[in-house]
Design a protein around this motif. Structure first.
Motif, PDB file in Angstrom:
ATOM      1  N   LYS A  77     -16.584  82.680  73.412  1.00  8.79           N
ATOM      2  CA  LYS A  77     -15.363  83.439  73.172  1.00  8.79           C
ATOM      3  C   LYS A  77     -14.730  83.045  71.538  1.00  8.79           C
ATOM      4  N   GLU A  78     -14.012  83.845  71.125  1.00 12.39           N
ATOM      5  CA  GLU A  78     -13.352  83.300  69.967  1.00 12.39           C
ATOM      6  C   GLU A  78     -12.022  83.026  69.877  1.00 12.39           C
ATOM      7  N   ILE A  79     -11.446  81.990  69.365  1.00 12.82           N
ATOM      8  CA  ILE A  79     -10.033  81.680  69.209  1.00 12.82           C
ATOM      9  C   ILE A  79      -9.631  81.256  67.887  1.00 12.82           C
ATOM     10  N   ARG A  80      -8.200  81.234  67.639  1.00 10.86           N
ATOM     11  CA  ARG A  80      -7.636  81.061  66.343  1.00 10.86           C
ATOM     12  C   ARG A  80      -6.921  79.924  66.175  1.00 10.86           C
ATOM     13  N   ASN A  81      -6.502  79.036  67.404  1.00  9.24           N
ATOM     14  CA  ASN A  81      -5.798  77.959  67.249  1.00  9.24           C
ATOM     15  C   ASN A  81      -6.543  76.715  67.718  1.00  9.24           C
ATOM     16  N   LEU A  82      -5.984  75.702  67.145  1.00 10.16           N
ATOM     17  CA  LEU A  82      -6.632  74.312  67.319  1.00 10.16           C
ATOM     18  C   LEU A  82      -6.323  73.602  68.677  1.00 10.16           C
ATOM     19  N   ASP A  83      -5.142  73.984  69.298  1.00 10.42           N
ATOM     20  CA  ASP A  83      -4.652  73.662  70.585  1.00 10.42           C
ATOM     21  C   ASP A  83      -5.730  74.260  71.799  1.00 10.42           C
ATOM     22  N   ASP A  84      -6.115  75.431  71.681  1.00  9.48           N
ATOM     23  CA  ASP A  84      -6.923  76.052  72.717  1.00  9.48           C
ATOM     24  C   ASP A  84      -8.323  75.335  72.436  1.00  9.48           C
ATOM     25  N   ALA A  85      -8.625  75.066  71.220  1.00 11.06           N
ATOM     26  CA  ALA A  85      -9.831  74.327  70.965  1.00 11.06           C
ATOM     27  C   ALA A  85     -10.144  73.060  71.402  1.00 11.06           C
ATOM     28  N   ILE A  86      -9.061  72.316  71.428  1.00 10.03           N
ATOM     29  CA  ILE A  86      -9.081  71.112  71.957  1.00 10.03           C
ATOM     30  C   ILE A  86      -9.235  71.198  73.577  1.00 10.03           C
ATOM     31  N   LEU A  87      -8.593  71.943  74.145  1.00  9.04           N
ATOM     32  CA  LEU A  87      -8.690  72.213  75.515  1.00  9.04           C
ATOM     33  C   LEU A  87      -9.678  72.590  75.878  1.00  9.04           C
ATOM     34  N   ALA A  88     -10.449  73.543  75.200  1.00 12.28           N
ATOM     35  CA  ALA A  88     -11.964  73.960  75.419  1.00 12.28           C
ATOM     36  C   ALA A  88     -12.742  72.752  75.492  1.00 12.28           C
ATOM     37  N   ILE A  89     -12.629  72.006  74.471  1.00 10.39           N
ATOM     38  CA  ILE A  89     -13.427  70.430  74.219  1.00 10.39           C
ATOM     39  C   ILE A  89     -13.306  69.677  75.542  1.00 10.39           C
ATOM     40  N   LEU A  90     -11.983  69.699  75.977  1.00 12.30           N
ATOM     41  CA  LEU A  90     -11.957  68.848  77.230  1.00 12.30           C
ATOM     42  C   LEU A  90     -12.278  69.175  78.519  1.00 12.30           C
ATOM     43  N   THR A  91     -12.289  70.587  78.380  1.00 16.62           N
ATOM     44  CA  THR A  91     -12.886  71.336  79.693  1.00 16.62           C
ATOM     45  C   THR A  91     -14.335  71.070  79.866  1.00 16.62           C
ATOM     46  N   GLY A  92     -14.963  71.032  78.591  1.00 17.26           N
ATOM     47  CA  GLY A  92     -16.382  70.813  78.674  1.00 17.26           C
ATOM     48  C   GLY A  92     -17.145  72.109  77.940  1.00 17.26           C
ATOM     49  N   ASP A  93     -16.441  72.679  77.299  1.00 17.78           N
ATOM     50  CA  ASP A  93     -16.848  73.736  76.357  1.00 17.78           C
ATOM     51  C   ASP A  93     -17.371  73.233  75.071  1.00 17.78           C
ATOM     52  N   THR A  94     -18.112  73.677  74.313  1.00 14.75           N
ATOM     53  CA  THR A  94     -18.518  73.177  72.971  1.00 14.75           C
ATOM     54  C   THR A  94     -17.580  74.175  71.970  1.00 14.75           C
ATOM     55  N   VAL A  95     -17.285  73.530  70.947  1.00  9.58           N
ATOM     56  CA  VAL A  95     -16.455  74.368  69.949  1.00  9.58           C
ATOM     57  C   VAL A  95     -17.123  74.240  68.543  1.00  9.58           C
ATOM     58  N   MET A  96     -17.185  75.583  68.074  1.00 11.72           N
ATOM     59  CA  MET A  96     -18.103  75.551  66.860  1.00 11.72           C
ATOM     60  C   MET A  96     -17.252  75.869  65.719  1.00 11.72           C
ATOM     61  N   LEU A  97     -17.019  75.033  64.558  1.00 12.40           N
ATOM     62  CA  LEU A  97     -16.348  75.377  63.510  1.00 12.40           C
ATOM     63  C   LEU A  97     -17.367  75.765  62.387  1.00 12.40           C
ATOM     64  N   ILE A  98     -16.929  76.912  61.533  1.00 14.33           N
ATOM     65  CA  ILE A  98     -17.823  77.599  60.499  1.00 14.33           C
ATOM     66  C   ILE A  98     -17.085  77.391  59.457  1.00 14.33           C
ATOM     67  N   ASP A  99     -17.591  76.818  58.285  1.00 11.23           N
ATOM     68  CA  ASP A  99     -16.940  76.944  57.129  1.00 11.23           C
ATOM     69  C   ASP A  99     -16.557  78.136  56.614  1.00 11.23           C
ATOM     70  N   GLY A 100     -15.452  78.506  56.101  1.00  6.55           N
ATOM     71  CA  GLY A 100     -15.140  79.748  55.528  1.00  6.55           C
ATOM     72  C   GLY A 100     -14.493  80.682  56.253  1.00  6.55           C
ATOM     73  N   THR A 101     -14.347  80.386  57.619  1.00  7.50           N
ATOM     74  CA  THR A 101     -13.638  81.517  58.561  1.00  7.50           C
ATOM     75  C   THR A 101     -12.738  80.651  59.438  1.00  7.50           C
TER      76      THR A 101
END
Lengths: 535, 369
Positions: A113-137
């Motif tokens: 899934k895609e998200i647009r804010n960093l708080d959710d990204a951190i929650l995802a990381i801590l839940t055990g999901d992997t977050v992928m950052l791509i340069d340019g988007t």
């Protein structure tokens, strides 16, 4: 901290606009995430470049130990790092639509899934999901990679059965919901998920069957769960205490169970189940007095033994409640009730005991409770020793020393055994404590006091409600047909309706058992079934 | 939020009625009935039961004119706010007296048979205190309590009565129906003694969703009560004969004491029955006490009735302590039930109905019977 600041804090964290938005610059995003996760040394940042010219920058962030690493290797890194090289460097889609290509084309993972804010990204990381950052988007991709060491499905230790499924819930929420879903393949089985706990973000799932459960009940459970605002939920006990009707009552008003089949049965009755991550206990509401005396097995073994066992359980429950009190009342206040010989033999046994019966009972009961507590806390090997010490030393020696009478030992032993027949642990605790109250009452006012104590208990029980259902139903708010599954357990083909007090949709069975009748020339070879098809 | 809906079902109404009417009076009433009715006491019971069912129907009729409202609410409509409040206050005071009598009588019985050396004050205080706890739970709790205690009380009671049937001598009931007219007239003033508590339904029907549905449960409740009284009178009369039944204060207890079941490890059953009888006194007090607290909440226009339970409990305790002994208590009881009860059970509801009808208040015709 004052109430006002607390409120403010609560509002602040709920508001979406306070969340940190991501930007198109990978470095900036990464820096912010790293800042928030400073000193969290179990977080892994994997930076890598893709493309012939190695100019497309990616970063994977995940928590070590919570993720399925082989999966990350095979399905994310391998694909992006190797396969991407096979695409020619000038391919237009690579330059213009890198994000879309990655999002929809190159990660063979079922959960994206895609998200647009960093708080959710951190929650995802801590839940055990992997977050992928791509340069340019500014879009961040969250890949479902949960995979931590989990206990497998095993037999529930607190609710063992002789006949019936041996599966029990585990600490992983997702397994638990699957175990229930496997028993109810009905699209009307709903699972509402939420995360409770400001810091723990514990997964909570609310299950109900839409057209059986009453909408008021579902709404009420949802409302009560939504009001919880606490830092962490560690076990079902937290939820139970926070949403039950009367937390000051001795009696549990919510049933906790380890058995998925029990949860499924409750759902089919129109109740609501609450699954909680990190605990093998699911909660069932509403729970009634009656339900706490039922074992899972009652519905799996044949109905006559089931009924007898159930009656025995109710009788044993009553005995465990009143036995010591009754003994004290009769021997110290109303010996006239008993035949003379019995009174004499009791008196002879009590000869030399320096205490009144109440004190004697209290000494033994307390000793027993201590032994029991010690047995629960100690490792199994030492636990056995406690049993021997308790049984031999305290029983035998106390009698020989003349501190307690042998009859009292018998009374307390019978009480103890009876109390183990109550299937639910937290419910039997209520009986344990009431037993002491009754002992005091009987010591103080004899039979009169004991009955008053019991009336106090009944008075308390009639006042209790569990999510709108009277605690003593179906004995109160009387509906005769609901009595089929109380002290007795009538055959399943006679219980054609769901409990009227709880369910919305009442019809459970349509056809009759009579259709399996034997005809003169043998079995009727499924004619009954044919008839059904024609209808 | 699921709140208490403050509704009671028809079944609960009949349970409340039974538990309210049958109280400690059973032990004593047979003696009074035997005194005035002789060996025909049981016929008189039947007759009185029938009359009271008709009376109860009048009470329901009154309630049906004001569906969704309880007596303290609509009486203020019928006779005006201030007089209504005064009347409600008088009725609650009467019920308090009634309860005090009940409490005291029971503790005296309990003292004599169960705990001869315990002070009466403690017995009473413990009993009332537990009652207050339930009454604070509101009408639903009271109704559920009546529902749950009914089987707990009557199943063992009937089981205990059965083995004593061997000692019954039905010829003691003969001749049937001689001078029944004079016996009836002599008995009439004492009717409230047995059937007091019937006026409570005036309050409880108001909590039903549809008061029109009250006829059947009330009739069944009273049939049960009448049947119970009749059975008890037949048992006592045929066991002792009319003459000796009048000699003891609580002939029923004597009868139970004499029951002997060979092989049972309980020798004297009166202790058991008496401790069970705590339950009926308990429910009688609770059903009445709730009405009192509820009436007070209507007099003072408060939302809840809870807060009145504790202060009123002290008054109840004080009232119950007033009689010097059993003899004085029974004297007072005679006076209260002969005159005061009659006013509140029979006169007040009938007058309220008549005035309501004359002033054309409320719903004139109930839709269904």
């Amino acid at each position: 901290m004052g109430l006002f600041t607390r409120r403010k804090m609560a509002e602040k964290t709920k508001d979406e606009s306070y969340k940190v938005q991501s930007t198109t610059s990978l470095d900036e995003n990464l820096e912010k995430i790293k800042l928030m996760l400073t000193d969290c040394e179990d977080i892994i940042y994997k930076e890598f470049r893709v493309g012939v010219e190695q100019d497309l920058r990616f970063t994977l962030i995940f928590t070590d130990g919570l993720v399925d690493k082989p999966f990350i290797n095979d399905s994310i890194l391998a694909d992006l790092m190797y396969h991407a090289r096979e695409i020619s460097p000038d391919a237009p889609e690579l330059k213009d639509e890198l994000y879309k290509l990655v999002r929809y084309g190159s990660i063979p993972s079922p959960e994206l899934k895609e998200i647009r804010n960093l708080d959710d990204a951190i929650l995802a990381i801590l839940t055990g999901d992997t977050v992928m950052l791509i340069d340019g988007t500014a879009n961040i991709i969250v890949i479902g990679t949960k995979g931590w060491p989990a206990r497998g499905v095993s037999e529930p230790s607190t609710e063992a059965v002789i006949r019936g499924p041996r599966e029990g819930f585990t600490e992983t929420y997702r397994f638990n919901s699957a175990l229930v879903r496997r028993r109810i393949r009905d699209p009307r089985l709903k699972l509402k998920q939420m995360q409770i706990g400001r810091r723990s973000f514990t997964d909570i799932g609310m299950m109900y069957i839409e057209d059986i459960a009453k909408p008021e009940l579902v709404k009420e459970v949802k409302r009560r769960l939504a009001t919880i605002d606490i830092d962490a939920i560690l076990d079902s006990g937290y939820i139970e205490e926070l949403i039950e009707d009367n937390p000051f009552s001795l009696f549990p008003q919510i049933k906790a169970t380890e058995r998925p089949d029990k949860v499924a049965a409750a759902l089919y009755q129109g109740k609501v189940a609450i699954l909680i991550d990190n605990t093998p206990f699911a909660l069932i509401v509403p729970a009634t007095f009656n339900a706490f005396f039922h074992a899972a097995e009652d519905h799996y073994i044949r109905w006559i033994p089931a009924t007898v066992l159930r009656l025995m359980r109710f009788i044993a429950g009553t005995l465990s409640l009143i036995m010591p009190a009754l003994y004290i009342a009769v021997t110290s206040y109303h010996p006239g009730i008993l035949p003379t010989e019995l009174v004499l033999s009791i008196a002879a046994a009590r000869e030399g005991v320096p205490f009144p019966a109440v004190i004697e009972a209290l000494i033994l009961e307390l000793t027993f409770e201590l032994l029991r507590e010690a047995g629960v806390r100690l490792p199994t090997l030492i636990g056995g020793v406690v049993g021997i010490v308790g049984g031999l030393v305290i029983g035998q020696a106390a009698v020989e020393a003349g501190i307690v009478s042998p009859i009292m030992v018998i009374i307390v032993a019978v009480t103890a055994i009876s109390s183990f027949s109550i299937p639910d642990y937290s419910f039997s605790n209520a009986f344990r404590l009431f037993r002491f109250l009754l002992i005091f009452a009987a010591g103080f006012l004899g039979l009169y006091g004991m009955i008053l104590g019991l009336l106090l208990m009944i008075g308390h029980l009639v006042r209790l409600k569990s999510f709108g259902t009277p605690y003593l139903s179906p004995f109160v708010s009387f509906t005769a047909s609901d009595l089929k599954d109380t002290f007795v357990r009538l055959p399943i083909f006679m219980m054609k309706n769901r409990p009227l007090g709880i369910a919305k949709d009442k019809i459970r069975m349509v056809n009759n058992r009579g259709e399996i009748k034997q005809t003169k020339d043998g079995y009727n070879n499924g004619e009954g079934a044919d008839k059904n098809d024609k209808k | 939020m699921i709140r208490n809906n403050d509704n009671i079902s028809p079944y609960q109404l009949s349970m409340i009625l039974i538990m309210a009417v049958i109280g400690v009076g059973v032990f004593n009433f047979v003696q009074i009935a035997a005194k005035y009715g002789g060996n025909d006491a049981w016929i008189i019971m039947l007759a009185m039961g029938a009359v009271h069912i008709l009376l109860a129907f009048l009470l329901i009729k009154l309630n049906c004119r004001f569906p969704g409202k309880t007596f303290p609410e609509y009486i203020q409509q019928i006779i005006g706010v201030i007089p209504g409040k005064i009347l409600v206050f008088l009725i609650s005071s009467y019920i308090m007296l009634n309860l005090a009598y009940e409490v005291r009588e029971f503790t005296e019985v309990a003292k004599m048979f169960l705990l001869p050396r315990t002070p009466t004050e403690i017995l009473m205080f413990a009993l009332i205190l537990v009652c207050v706890y339930v009454v604070r739970g509101g009408v639903e709790s009271v109704a559920r309590l009546a529902e749950i205690t009914f089987p707990i009380l009557f199943i063992p009671f009937f089981l205990v009565l059965l083995p004593g049937f061997t000692s019954l001598d039905l010829t003691n009931l003969l001749p049937v129906g001689s001078e029944i007219g004079t016996k009836l007239t002599r008995m009439v003033p004492h009717a409230p003694h047995a059937f007091r508590g019937i006026e409570y339904i005036l309050f409880y029907i108001g909590f039903m969703e549809r008061p029109q549905k009250a006829y059947k449960p009330v009739a069944w409740g009273l049939v049960f009560v009448t049947g119970f009284y009749t059975l008890v009178s037949i048992i006592v009369l045929s066991a002792f004969g009319a003459k000796s039944a009048t000699k003891s204060i609580w002939p029923l207890l004597i009868y139970i004491r004499n029951i002997n079941i060979p092989g049972l490890f309980i020798e004297r059953l009166d202790g058991i029955i008496l401790s069970l009888w705590v339950v009926t006194v308990f429910t009688t007090i609770i059903t009445g006490f709730f009405i009192v607290t509820y009436s007070f909440s209507k007099i003072f226009n408060t939302k809840e009735q809870k807060q009145f339970a504790l202060p009123l409990m002290i008054i109840l305790y004080y009232l119950a302590l007033q009689a010097a002994g059993l003899a004085e208590l029974y004297q007072w009881g005679d006076w209260i039930f002969k005159y005061v009860s009659s006013i509140f059970i029979y006169v007040v509801p009938v007058f309220a109905l008549v005035i309501a009808a004359l002033r054309r208040l409320g719903v004139k015709k109930s839709e269904d019977f």
